[in-house]
Design an enzyme around this catalytic site. Structure first.
Site, PDB file in Angstrom:
ATOM      1  N   VAL A   1     -28.168 -29.277  59.231  1.00  0.00           N
ATOM      2  CA  VAL A   1     -28.316 -30.437  60.107  1.00  0.00           C
ATOM      3  C   VAL A   1     -29.111 -29.992  61.323  1.00  0.00           C
ATOM      4  O   VAL A   1     -29.114 -28.797  61.651  1.00  0.00           O
ATOM      5  CB  VAL A   1     -26.938 -31.003  60.532  1.00  0.00           C
ATOM      6  CG1 VAL A   1     -26.287 -31.714  59.380  1.00  0.00           C
ATOM      7  CG2 VAL A   1     -26.018 -29.931  61.105  1.00  0.00           C
TER       8      VAL A   1
ATOM      9  N   GLU B   1     -35.221 -30.965  60.017  1.00  0.00           N
ATOM     10  CA  GLU B   1     -35.962 -30.106  60.963  1.00  0.00           C
ATOM     11  C   GLU B   1     -36.099 -30.769  62.343  1.00  0.00           C
ATOM     12  O   GLU B   1     -36.910 -31.688  62.550  1.00  0.00           O
ATOM     13  CB  GLU B   1     -37.343 -29.703  60.425  1.00  0.00           C
ATOM     14  CG  GLU B   1     -37.284 -28.713  59.281  1.00  0.00           C
ATOM     15  CD  GLU B   1     -36.597 -27.389  59.639  1.00  0.00           C
ATOM     16  OE1 GLU B   1     -36.610 -26.993  60.827  1.00  0.00           O
ATOM     17  OE2 GLU B   1     -36.020 -26.774  58.731  1.00  0.00           O
ATOM     18  N   SER B   2     -35.326 -30.225  63.280  1.00  0.00           N
ATOM     19  CA  SER B   2     -35.200 -30.852  64.604  1.00  0.00           C
ATOM     20  C   SER B   2     -36.534 -31.042  65.326  1.00  0.00           C
ATOM     21  O   SER B   2     -36.762 -32.085  65.947  1.00  0.00           O
ATOM     22  CB  SER B   2     -34.240 -30.036  65.470  1.00  0.00           C
ATOM     23  OG  SER B   2     -34.681 -28.698  65.594  1.00  0.00           O
TER      24      SER B   2
ATOM     25  N   CYS C   1     -23.799 -28.155  67.060  1.00  0.00           N
ATOM     26  CA  CYS C   1     -25.128 -27.669  66.647  1.00  0.00           C
ATOM     27  C   CYS C   1     -26.192 -27.955  67.718  1.00  0.00           C
ATOM     28  O   CYS C   1     -26.478 -29.107  68.039  1.00  0.00           O
ATOM     29  CB  CYS C   1     -25.511 -28.352  65.332  1.00  0.00           C
ATOM     30  SG  CYS C   1     -27.219 -28.020  64.843  1.00  0.00           S
TER      31      CYS C   1
HETATM   32  N1  LIG Z   1     -34.705 -25.231  61.565  1.00  0.00           N
HETATM   33  C1  LIG Z   1     -33.567 -26.137  61.556  1.00  0.00           C
HETATM   34  C2  LIG Z   1     -32.320 -25.338  61.854  1.00  0.00           C
HETATM   35  C3  LIG Z   1     -31.064 -26.196  61.766  1.00  0.00           C
HETATM   36  C4  LIG Z   1     -29.816 -25.341  61.669  1.00  0.00           C
HETATM   37  O1  LIG Z   1     -29.885 -24.101  61.495  1.00  0.00           O
HETATM   38  N2  LIG Z   1     -28.673 -25.994  61.765  1.00  0.00           N
HETATM   39  C5  LIG Z   1     -27.443 -25.280  61.598  1.00  0.00           C
HETATM   40  C6  LIG Z   1     -26.310 -25.843  62.434  1.00  0.00           C
HETATM   41  S1  LIG Z   1     -26.570 -25.500  64.135  1.00  0.00           S
HETATM   42  C7  LIG Z   1     -27.021 -25.389  60.161  1.00  0.00           C
HETATM   43  O2  LIG Z   1     -26.916 -26.476  59.612  1.00  0.00           O
HETATM   44  N3  LIG Z   1     -26.808 -24.234  59.530  1.00  0.00           N
HETATM   45  C8  LIG Z   1     -26.348 -24.193  58.201  1.00  0.00           C
HETATM   46  C9  LIG Z   1     -26.784 -23.011  57.445  1.00  0.00           C
HETATM   47  O3  LIG Z   1     -27.527 -22.183  57.992  1.00  0.00           O
HETATM   48  O4  LIG Z   1     -26.369 -22.911  56.291  1.00  0.00           O
HETATM   49  C10 LIG Z   1     -33.805 -27.258  62.572  1.00  0.00           C
HETATM   50  O5  LIG Z   1     -34.542 -27.019  63.543  1.00  0.00           O
HETATM   51  O6  LIG Z   1     -33.296 -28.367  62.359  1.00  0.00           O
END
Ligand SMILES: N[C@@H](CCC(=O)N[C@@H](CS)C(=O)NCC(=O)O)C(=O)O
Length: 176
Positions: free
Chosen positions: A49, A60-61, A9
């Site tokens: 995550v 939220e990163s 990720c």
């Molecule tokens: N806006 C979130 C995006 C995080 C994200 O999309 N993580 C992905 C993995 S790279 C995830 O967990 N996706 C799961 C999903 O969309 O159900 C951040 O910045 O933390």
């Protein structure tokens, strides 16, 4: 401090890089993105995550990056000047339109303007923006096998001298 993490990720990579840059001791709890444990939804209802647990739960990163920068100021990610700080935050706020949307369209095989986005990527001014964008540039080069424009290639080479970025490049090479 615990980071709920997934090696693939790039949003988690933002946080991994900040934790390493700042030398923050932490535990990493790895989850399988294709088979998420039920407990992740209790921590973060979206199931996404990264999630940071520092006695309170923070998803939220970009928000995690700012929290860690405030809590552990050295070395600073955001610049000192308020105008430059706002500009850095704006670039990261606009991540999807500046890179993310076209990166994921390319990955899906959909029409995209990833080459144009990479050619004009607004990096190189501050560490906050650089750390926020680098995980996708690394994956574009190492996984999508895209030849980076010269300016971006030399930006990444310079950034890779930081051990935290070098480690992420090695991690991604191990995935591809
Ligand atoms: N806006 C979130 C995006 C995080 C994200 O999309 N993580 C992905 C993995 S790279 C995830 O967990 N996706 C799961 C999903 O969309 O159900 C951040 O910045 O933390």
């Amino acid at each position: 401090m615990r980071l709920i993490d997934a090696p693939r990720c790039p949003y988690c990579a933002r946080v991994r890089i900040v934790l390493a840059e700042k030398g923050i001791e932490h535990e990493r709890v790895e989850i399988d993105l294709r088979n998420r444990p039920a407990w992740i939804y209790e921590l973060n209802p979206s199931g996404k995550v990264p999630v940071l647990d520092d006695g309170f739960v923070l998803p939220e990163s970009a928000v995690i990056m700012e929290y860690l920068d405030e809590r552990y100021p050295e070395p600073p990610l955001l610049p000192a000047d308020p105008v430059a700080r706002a500009a850095a935050r704006l670039r990261v706020y606009r991540f999807d339109e500046l890179l993310g949307d076209d990166y994921y369209a390319f990955r899906r095989g959909d029409a995209n303007e990833l080459a144009a986005r990479l050619a004009t990527l607004p990096v190189g001014d501050d560490l906050f923006t650089d750390v926020a964008f680098a995980p996708w540039v690394i994956r574009a080069r190492e996984i999508l096998r895209i030849e980076l424009p010269a300016r971006l290639a030399s930006w990444l080479d310079g950034l890779a001298e930081r051990p935290a970025i070098g480690e992420e490049i090695e991690l991604v090479r191990g995935l591809s």
